[in-house]
Design a protein around this motif. Structure first.
Motif, PDB file in Angstrom:
ATOM      1  N   HIS A 107       0.809  -1.222   0.000  1.00 21.95           N
ATOM      2  CA  HIS A 107       0.000   0.000   0.000  1.00 21.95           C
ATOM      3  C   HIS A 107       0.848   1.281   0.000  1.00 21.95           C
ATOM      4  CE1 HIS A 107      -2.738   3.139   1.548  1.00 21.95           C
ATOM      5  NE2 HIS A 107      -3.669   2.465   0.875  1.00 21.95           N
ATOM      6  N   PHE A 111      -3.671   4.993  -5.711  1.00 24.24           N
ATOM      7  CA  PHE A 111      -4.941   4.590  -6.292  1.00 24.24           C
ATOM      8  C   PHE A 111      -5.532   5.758  -7.084  1.00 24.24           C
ATOM      9  CE2 PHE A 111      -4.602   1.230  -3.158  1.00 24.24           C
ATOM     10  CZ  PHE A 111      -5.104   0.134  -3.853  1.00 24.24           C
ATOM     11  N   SER A 145     -10.103   1.191  -4.321  1.00 21.43           N
ATOM     12  CA  SER A 145      -9.199   0.734  -3.266  1.00 21.43           C
ATOM     13  C   SER A 145      -8.768  -0.684  -3.578  1.00 21.43           C
ATOM     14  CB  SER A 145      -9.892   0.801  -1.905  1.00 21.43           C
ATOM     15  OG  SER A 145     -11.053  -0.027  -1.897  1.00 21.43           O
ATOM     16  N   SER A 146      -7.987  -1.278  -2.663  1.00 19.81           N
ATOM     17  CA  SER A 146      -7.480  -2.622  -2.886  1.00 19.81           C
ATOM     18  C   SER A 146      -8.606  -3.647  -2.810  1.00 19.81           C
ATOM     19  CB  SER A 146      -6.401  -2.948  -1.856  1.00 19.81           C
ATOM     20  OG  SER A 146      -6.915  -2.812  -0.556  1.00 19.81           O
ATOM     21  N   GLY A 193     -10.298  -1.419  -7.717  1.00 20.31           N
ATOM     22  CA  GLY A 193      -9.404  -0.270  -7.696  1.00 20.31           C
ATOM     23  C   GLY A 193      -8.571  -0.174  -8.959  1.00 20.31           C
TER      24      GLY A 193
END
Length: 998
Positions: A169, A174, A178-179, A227
């Protein structure tokens, strides 16, 4: 008060001398013997002399302690800087394990084995947690958002990857979303895609991508885009070379990376049979935990990890192979070789500096003993034995040695840190992990306790040895020796100077065999024998003693010449030196060695700096060198050159073609480096700094003019008919027995089935960017048009010809240079660039090299120490000499010698000593530098054996630094002469009779 104190001391000495032997022993136990030591220091001059001796012992001790501390610091910083600036793929350890199936239990078993080996072998020098990720084989991309793939010319593929998103992260940004998270269904998972893929297919968060097994489209998985991301810095060492860029190639579909969670990866793709997966682990080397003290163990652990983990993992069923990547052990081995190269010059210089400091201690101790001659004679006349007298001075020097042993390590630590901070640029220090915590960990006084004790013992031993001669003489002999020595010094009687000269000859013969740069690189520490390390210092000492041997002869000759003139001042000055040469020998020797060492240090420093410039200019060849990934066709090269000339700061450009050849089989088929240059423009673009007169008997413009004049016609037919005029290296000419005008044949990589004929136009020793030992057969330089013609005449029609390298001449503007670098970076793909070398940037990196800067720091210590000791010694000797001879001067004044004549006598003596010191030291310094320089060469190119000593190292003298050094010495000499003259001018008989009152 001082008179009362001296009277009481004299009374205690008289009392002690009158006692019987056994009573005297008890009296000494009671403290009466300390009166002798008190009497020895009753004058201010005696105390000042003892302070100077203390300073000398402390300086010697500090230097002995500084060298290992400073060497450790420089070596550690060099090691850490090398590791930190090396590509992450080389310094980190990565293991890629390929399996034909995607199976959770299999991965867990492999992971346990890898992590166990990693913690055991790599844990001591790696960061806490390795990065682990999964990569599938190639899968088919069936759909991306609204776009469907599958028709001819409309095909795309992907690699599925799984990461610990918490770990990555901090290194991704991004663009949207998001992840991904793990889902409960196997056929629908959350994924994230790159910004590049999203731009290609207009993807948004919430849309889907569908992938399928490469050979079984019924096995498909739908990914919901959670993401869209991009790496913050694609070149961050964290990624260790991993790229998220789309793999685009000619005639192959693009391959996109698509990321998901590990659980989704295992569950959803376990049925995919094509390609299996690769499980990767990255162990990040932590340079701060790798030092010179443990780097050998680190290199061994890397090799052990590579050996054991591959064997253990490949023994697990369903493991296809385990491929380790990383060459930290080779990096460390290269640094070890480089440090071995530095060891000889480092300790050679250190030995001379420490030796000079000890000689200073001996000279000041000798002055102290001579100045206390009256007290020593009094003690001897009253029964003090030689052993007791020796004990007095030994006790005093031991106390000084203890102080030096305590203070030396602390002051040496401060000095080592100060030098590193002074000579090491901030950027290099930061990139090397050099911080306050680093200094406190590496530089501690406890590391040099043993050297401190050795230094103190040496200082005490020098004082004791100097005192030994006085302790052996009775009172009459002692006074006679003070007045006029009756025996020659031991070194003269034993011909120590001749013996040391012969030992130096043996040492330089050994240096000739084992002191060469390549030999030291091959032998490592085995090449640094004590004789090699001490030979230059012995030459300095033997040369100084030889100068002393000449002084009486020169003084005698000067006295004869002066006797023919008018007045007696000059004759008396020379006669005094001839009559008592021992009184002047210590100072003369100190000056000779100080001047010789200072000149050696300054010349070595200037030569090192010049070598950095020469080496960098030679490696780049011009202001900038561009190497392309492929040939630029000849028909496009003109437009390519025209475009280069439009870039910021570019004044001119020239094309080149770099290739390889080989000698005929009869000569062993040796490889040959070949460089084709444009003889019309090459000389105007190649940097004048990259060419030196010792490379060849002709200048570069003359060689290019001959190359152009002998260039064959541009047609391939003309090239095929006649031999090609070429410039060859002496490393090619010697084994082939070639002379100018001889013809020879070479195979060329670009011409597989022909061996063109060449004629030797010129033989050179070196040529910019070409290294004589890089290829076994040396190198050849020819005209670019001739090479293109050879390729066209001997290859299939349509075979590519043209340059693959371009040199640029640029302006000196720093801002334009930075703009040019940015332009080249932005046009990297458009210009098909492979690498870009900049003389300005490479020189900046070379000048901040810790090894070079570390050696320069030690040289600075040598020059400053030599100057300070010479200045301090000359001032002390001038004052003490005038003080000692007060009675003699007073008698001469009483007998009618004018004050002007007396001043001239003293100044004449001192001037002769200083002239001997300056002239002898200069000659000795030049001889020492010339003889020793070839064996002290080292550089950061030591990591590449082919580049050692190329271009050849040349001696350079920085006349400004030398002028400052000699100016400081002359200023000190003038000051010493003024002090001496002023003192001599005030002396009378009355003052001489009152000297005892001091």
């Amino acid at each position: 008060m001082r008179l009362d104190e001296a009277s009481r001391s004299s009374q205690r000495i008289d009392t002690l001398a009158a006692l019987p032997a056994d009573t005297a022993w008890r009296a000494r136990r009671a403290g009466l013997f300390s009166a002798a030591r008190l009497a020895m220091l009753r004058t201010a001059h005696s105390r000042w002399l003892l302070l100077v001796v203390a300073i000398g012992i402390l300086v010697a001790d500090i230097l002995i302690c500084t060298v290992p501390l400073y060497s450790t610091l420089v070596s550690d910083i060099q090691l850490q800087n090398t590791i930190a600036t090396t590509d992450s793929l080389a310094r980190n350890m990565e293991l890629d394990v390929r399996t034909p199936i995607i199976d959770t239990s299999l991965s867990q078993r492999i992971d346990a084995v890898v992590r166990h080996a990693g913690s055991g072998y790599l844990g001591s020098f790696s960061k806490a947690q390795p990065t682990s990720y999964l990569t599938s084989g190639v899968v088919t991309l069936q759909k991306a958002g609204a776009h469907t793939f599958g028709s001819p010319g409309n095909i795309a593929e992907a690699h599925m990857q799984a990461f610990d998103f918490g770990a990555i992260h901090p290194y991704v940004r991004f663009v949207a979303g998001s992840s991904p998270k793990t889902t409960t269904t196997a056929n629908t998972i959350q994924v994230m895609v790159t910004d590049e893929m999203a731009n290609d297919w207009n993807l948004k968060v919430g849309q889907t991508v569908i992938v399928a097994d490469l050979n079984n489209s019924t096995h498909r998985v739908t990914g919901v885009i959670a993401g869209i991301f991009e790496p913050i810095n694609p070149n961050d060492p964290f990624w260790n070379g991993l790229s998220f860029a789309v793999d685009r190639g000619d005639n192959i579909p693009p391959v996109y990376p698509i990321l998901t969670t590990s659980d989704s990866f295992y569950r959803s793709f376990s049925t995919f049979n094509e390609g299996g997966m690769i499980h990767s682990w990255i162990y990040y080397a932590d340079p701060a935990r790798i030092t010179t003290s443990n780097m050998g163990a680190v290199a061994g652990d890397v090799v052990s990890f590579r050996t054991h983990v591959t064997g253990d993992v490949q023994s697990i069923p369903n493991v296809v192979n385990a491929v380790p990547q990383g060459s930290l052990d080779q990096i460390i081995q290269g640094v070890q070789k480089q440090l071995n190269l530095m060891a000889l010059p480092l300790y050679v210089i250190a030995a001379q500096i420490v030796g000079l400091a000890l000689l200073f201690v001996a000279a000041m101790a000798g002055l102290l003993i001579e100045y206390q001659g009256q007290e020593i004679a009094t003690l001897k006349s009253r029964g003090t034995s030689g052993a007791q007298l020796l004990g007095i001075f030994t006790t005093q020097s031991t106390l000084l040695g203890v102080v030096a042993a305590i203070a030396g390590p602390v002051l040496a630590s401060l000095l080592a840190v100060m030098l590193v901070r002074w000579f090491l640029p901030g950027a290099i220090a930061a990139s090397s992990g050099v911080s306050a915590a680093y200094f406190s960990r590496v530089v501690t006084p406890s590391l040099v306790i043993l050297p401190a004790i050795v230094g103190a013992v040496l200082g005490v031993a020098v004082v004791t040895f100097t005192t030994l001669a006085a302790a052996r003489l009775d009172v009459l002999a002692f006074r006679r020796e003070i007045a006029r020595p009756s025996r020659k010094p031991f070194w003269r009687r034993a011909y120590l100077d001749i013996g040391l000269a012969l030992l130096c000859l043996v040492g330089y013969l050994e240096l000739g065999q084992f002191g060469g740069t390549q030999t030291r690189l091959d032998l490592g520490n085995q090449a640094n024998s004590p004789l090699l390390l001490l030979t230059p210092a012995l030459m300095l000492l033997s040369g100084g003693l030889l100068v002393l041997r000449v002084i009486p002869l020169a003084a005698s000759l000067g006295a004869r010449i002066a006797s023919r003139g008018r007045g007696i001042t000059s004759m008396l000055a020379f006669a005094q030196i001839e009559r008592t040469p021992g009184r002047y020998s210590r100072m003369t020797l100190l000056l000779v060695l100080a001047v010789g060492l200072g000149l050696f240090a300054l010349t070595f420093d200037a030569s090192l700096q010049q070598n950095v410039h020469d080496r960098t200019a030679y490696a780049v060849g011009a202001d900038m060198r561009l190497m392309t990934a492929s040939l630029i066709p000849s028909q496009q090269s003109a437009a390519y050159l025209a475009h280069l000339k439009t870039l910021s700061g570019v004044e001119d450009a020239t094309p080149l073609h770099r290739t390889y050849g080989s000698t005929p089989n009869a000569l062993g088929n040796l490889g040959v480096d070949m460089l084709a240059v444009d003889s019309d423009s090459f000389a105007g673009v190649a940097d004048a700094r990259s060419w030196r007169s010792d490379f060849a008997t002709q200048s570069l413009p003359d060689l290019m003019a001959q190359l152009k004049a002998h260039r064959a016609a541009s047609s391939s037919r003309a090239v095929a008919q006649g031999p090609i005029w070429a410039i060859v290296s002496d490393t090619l000419a010697q084994p082939m027995h070639l002379a100018v005008g001889d013809r020879f044949q070479l195979g060329i990589t670009d011409i597989p089935f022909a061996s063109p004929t060449f004629v030797v136009g010129a033989i050179v020793h070196e040529f910019p960017t070409l290294y004589p030992n890089s290829a076994p057969g040396g190198f050849v330089v020819l005209d670019l048009q001739d090479l293109d013609g050879l390729i066209a005449a001997n290859s299939d029609p349509g075979s590519p010809v043209g340059p693959n390298e371009f040199w640029l001449r640029t302006t000196n503007s720093a801002s334009q240079h930075q703009t040019l670098l940015k332009q080249l970076d932005n046009q990297h793909f458009a210009l098909s660039l492979n690498t870009v070398d900049s003389y300005r940037e490479d020189l900046r990196l070379a000048q901040t090299n810790p090894t070079d800067n570390g050696m320069r720091g030690l040289l600075l210590i040598g020059a400053i120490t030599a100057a300070l000791l010479a200045v301090l010694g000359s001032l002390v000797q001038a004052v003490m000499s005038a003080r000692q001879r007060t009675t003699q001067f007073a008698i001469l004044r009483t007998l009618g010698m004018a004050g002007r004549q007396l001043t001239g006598l003293l100044l004449g003596e001192q001037t002769v000593v200083y002239l001997f010191g300056l002239l002898g030291g200069t000659a000795l310094g030049l001889i020492l530098t010339t003889a020793t320089w070839p064996f002290l060469q080292f550089s950061d190119s030591g990591l590449d054996p082919a580049k050692i000593g190329v271009p050849s190292y040349l001696l350079r003298i920085n006349w400004q630094q030398v002028g400052i050094f000699y100016g400081a010495l002359l200023l000190a000499f003038v000051l010493a002469l003024v002090i001496t003259a002023r003192y001599a001018a005030t002396i009378g008989l009355g003052k001489a009779l009152r000297l005892g009152e001091d």
